[in-house]
Enzyme design. Structure first.
Site, PDB file in Angstrom:
ATOM      1  N   ALA A   1      -4.699  -9.419   4.179  1.00 31.00           N
ATOM      2  CA  ALA A   1      -4.380  -9.665   5.587  1.00 31.00           C
ATOM      3  C   ALA A   1      -2.965 -10.212   5.805  1.00 31.00           C
ATOM      4  CB  ALA A   1      -5.432 -10.592   6.193  1.00 31.00           C
TER       5      ALA A   1
ATOM      6  N   ASP B   1     -10.157 -11.763   6.781  1.00 31.53           N
ATOM      7  CA  ASP B   1      -9.313 -10.827   7.527  1.00 31.53           C
ATOM      8  C   ASP B   1      -9.265 -11.159   9.011  1.00 31.53           C
ATOM      9  OD1 ASP B   1     -10.266  -9.272   4.974  1.00 31.53           O
ATOM     10  OD2 ASP B   1      -8.383  -8.381   5.672  1.00 31.53           O
TER      11      ASP B   1
HETATM   12  O1  MRU Z   1      -8.865  -3.985   2.138  1.00 27.93           O
HETATM   13  P1  MRU Z   1      -8.026  -5.144   1.665  1.00 27.93           P
HETATM   14  O2  MRU Z   1      -7.768  -5.136   0.202  1.00 27.93           O
HETATM   15  O3  MRU Z   1      -6.776  -5.316   2.481  1.00 27.93           O
HETATM   16  O4  MRU Z   1      -8.956  -6.419   1.970  1.00 27.93           O
HETATM   17  C1  MRU Z   1      -8.446  -7.686   1.655  1.00 27.93           C
HETATM   18  C2  MRU Z   1      -9.402  -8.788   1.876  1.00 27.93           C
HETATM   19  O5  MRU Z   1     -10.506  -8.599   2.348  1.00 27.93           O
HETATM   20  C3  MRU Z   1      -8.908 -10.167   1.572  1.00 27.93           C
HETATM   21  O6  MRU Z   1      -9.943 -10.999   1.152  1.00 27.93           O
HETATM   22  C4  MRU Z   1      -8.271 -10.758   2.849  1.00 27.93           C
HETATM   23  O7  MRU Z   1      -7.376  -9.855   3.428  1.00 27.93           O
HETATM   24  C5  MRU Z   1      -7.567 -12.037   2.569  1.00 27.93           C
HETATM   25  S1  MRU Z   1      -6.081 -11.813   1.610  1.00 27.93           S
HETATM   26  C6  MRU Z   1      -5.385 -13.354   1.483  1.00 27.93           C
END
Ligand code: MRU
Length: 349
Positions: free
Chosen positions: A45, A236
């Site tokens: 995110a 997210d």
């Molecule tokens: O699909 P992604 O890899 O972007 O999903 C990422 C996540 O779900 C993480 O846990 C979230 O973005 C936090 S990153 C600090």
């Protein structure tokens, strides 16, 4: 590490290829930025927020601002920002950070193209710097919250690849390790794209943190076996009532943790909190290509004709969350009043 600004464009490490190959890519316009975010070349995110913010600056450069009028500039900024912000729907950081750059650029539109570009870049650099500082604050608050818990389970990748600094949940892990307060991390592999098995495992090995990868389905057995004293994950989008969207599988971990009496923590910068979304039911969960479930890269194991459901995220109800570690401090239930109070503070500031 996840995103840098090279003076003319954002540069990302292509996370699709890690850990096998370390390949850097410049994102020189809106289309390249959107494609990199959609395909998870850059992901996590905070990192997609930063990439989107820098990407908007590069997109303005690519569009050629010279001799544009204020109205033309405003229309261009709005169009590019809308397109980049829509690249992925769930992580609020993307819309939030691109929105900040958009507002800064629009405020400069009457002063001409150079002022627009400067305002946009200044804001993007500030977003990046603020996220780096957020990671450090989360590490500090998270270490306090998890004190005495030496065996940690985490999910997906929330570290240096996913943020502008050391990470969110993984920054807490790094802080515990640096303080000699950690025995082991279990990293769920995070099917289907293996952000845990590939990216978190890679980060932890490089940092010398004792860790093992488990398949997502092993989490319950690990808890039953006493291998987990706390779960900490990223987010997210955190709704106004504390309901939290994160990588698919997070909700199942929270249910398992509750069953086993294990604390379940969420760690995220304030830019992931979305007071405008009332609860988890209002969070848009991205659904991705079924092909991601049928196999991985060039290997396909599901038969032709198989169907799949591939939500990229799930929503963990606030009632299953022990606390939310943010850069502004740690929130505990009831989350609504705490989130509202912090949000008001941000507006007052
Ligand atoms: O699909 P992604 O890899 O972007 O999903 C990422 C996540 O779900 C993480 O846990 C979230 O973005 C936090 S990153 C600090």
């Amino acid at each position: 590490m996840s995103v840098t600004w090279d003076g003319g464009a954002p540069v990302i490490v292509d996370q699709r290829l890690l850990p096998g190959e370390v390949v850097h890519r410049r994102l020189t316009d809106a289309a390249e930025t959107i494609e990199a975010i959609r395909t998870l070349a850059v992901r996590g995110a905070p990192a997609i927020g930063i990439a989107g913010a820098y990407g908007l600056v590069a997109a303005l450069d690519a569009a050629g601002l010279a001799s544009s009028s204020g109205d033309t500039l405003r229309a261009l900024v709005g169009d590019l920002a809308d397109r980049i912000a829509a690249a992925r729907p769930t992580a609020v950081n993307l819309a939030h950070d691109v929105g900040r750059v958009r507002e800064a650029a629009l405020a400069a539109a009457d002063r001409g193209p150079a002022a627009v570009r400067e305002a946009a870049l200044t804001e993007a650099l500030a977003i990046h710097a603020a996220d780096r500082a957020s990671c450090a604050a989360i590490a500090h608050h998270g270490r306090m919250a998890l004190a005495g818990r030496r065996r940690i389970l985490t999910h997906c990748n929330t570290g240096r690849l996913a943020t502008g600094g050391d990470g969110t949940a993984l920054a807490v892990v790094y802080a515990l390790h640096a303080a000699g307060e950690l025995d082991e991390v279990l990293a769920c592999e995070a099917r289907p794209l293996l952000q845990g098995g590939r990216l978190t495992a890679w980060e932890l090995v490089m940092a010398g943190v004792p860790s093992r990868v488990i398949v997502d389905g092993a989490a319950g057995a690990a808890m039953a076996a006493g291998l987990v004293e706390a779960v900490i994950v990223g987010a997210d989008r955190i709704a106004a009532n504390g309901d939290t969207a994160n990588k698919i599988g997070t909700y199942a971990l929270a249910v398992l943790a509750r069953h086993h009496g294990i604390p379940f923590w969420v760690a995220a910068p304030w830019s992931t909190v979305d007071p405008a979304t009332p609860d988890g039911a209002a969070i848009v969960v991205e659904e991705r290509d079924p092909a991601e479930v049928f196999g991985y890269r060039d290997v396909r194991w599901s038969p032709a004709g198989a169907g799949a459901w591939n939500p990229a995220f799930d929503v963990t109800p606030a009632e299953l969350i022990t606390g939310i570690v943010t850069d502004r401090g740690t929130l505990v239930a009831p989350y609504g009043p705490g989130i509202a109070r912090h949000a008001r503070g941000a507006e007052d500031a």
